[in-house]
Design a protein around this motif. Structure first.
Motif: not given
Length: 287
Positions: A216-220, A240-247, A250-253, A255-267
């Protein structure tokens, strides 16, 4: 070839429902389809043909039906998609008019079944589906039904006029994303043989890598990616995007990791933002 048996398979697919799911009925429909392929090919199936693809899909379906215990809407959608795509493959290879017509009928029934069950059970699980118009095709072949099966991927089929009209009568939503295709058969996705490249197939990557229990969180997550896939190249927006993902509100850790990957945010970029976020929260708690 026994077209009466194919009409039995059509009846099974048309009347199957998620809450009254009977694995043995679906196995029976699968068996009818496999026997029809054997008969039409005189049991001499070219490995590279779409008949062969259909047999592999139906065999995979039967294996799932034998091993899955508690069927949820995701699994049900996968089962019906396998039998739908098998019929699509049979129909495209078949020269016999009656068999082609009957397998296309079963394909249409499968699509209508999938959409009706998704709509009826939306409160339980939000599976994304919708209609899509392929501008390169005429109306009829140009109408596409799309469904994002959690943990599996994005699958789609062109529909005939009758099926598209029935879907419109159901008030089907327009599919909100683009189609991601690289010449792969839908069957490869359905049988878990197509692992999506996180850079070139980000939509499918997010579906396949979905954290367990987060259907149920996939659409978001998909919406978030679509909103930010271009903003990520702007320095201010990227921060701002990175800040939102670590919060984690907004998303579980995961899901945030997956979004980080496709948005090409470095470790290192992500870790730095996470450390800053934790320090700020601890400072707020002390004051």
């Amino acid at each position: 070839m026994n077209n009466f048996d194919l009409r039995k398979a059509l009846d099974i697919v048309s009347n199957s429902t998620y809450h009254n799911f009977e694995p043995n009925n679906i196995k029976k429909a699968s068996s009818i389809l496999k026997n029809s392929i054997k008969e039409i090919t005189k049991n001499n199936i070219d490995y590279d043909s779409r008949y062969a693809v259909a047999v592999r899909e139906l065999t995979y379906l039967e294996e799932l039906l034998d091993t899955d215990e508690n069927v949820d809407l995701t699994q049900y959608t996968l089962y019906m998609s396998l039998i739908t795509d098998a019929c699509n493959n049979i129909a495209h290879d078949c020269k016999d008019r009656k068999m082609k017509r009957n397998t296309f009928y079963i394909k249409g029934a499968g699509i209508k079944n999938i959409e009706s069950q998704i709509q009826e059970n939306r409160n339980e699980m939000d599976i994304i589906s919708g209609s899509y118009v392929d501008d390169t095709k005429l109306r009829g072949n140009g109408y596409v039904y799309v469904v994002d099966i959690p943990y599996v991927g994005q699958v789609s089929w062109h529909t005939d006029r009758d099926t598209s009209d029935k879907l419109e009568e159901m008030n089907i939503d327009p599919y909100p994303y683009k189609l991601e295709k690289e010449g792969r058969f839908v069957s490869e996705i359905l049988m878990n043989n197509a692992k999506m490249d996180r850079k070139n197939m980000p939509h499918n990557y997010l579906i396949q890598m979905l954290p367990c229990g987060e259907e149920n969180n996939l659409r978001a997550a998909l919406d978030y990616y679509e909103r930010n896939k271009r903003k990520i190249y702007d320095e201010k927006s990227r921060l701002q995007i990175v800040k939102e993902l670590v919060d984690e509100r907004n998303f579980s850790p995961e899901m945030a990791e997956n979004l980080k990957t496709v948005l090409e945010i470095s470790d290192s970029e992500f870790s730095k933002a996470k450390k800053s976020y934790i320090e700020e929260n601890e400072k707020d708690e002390r004051t």
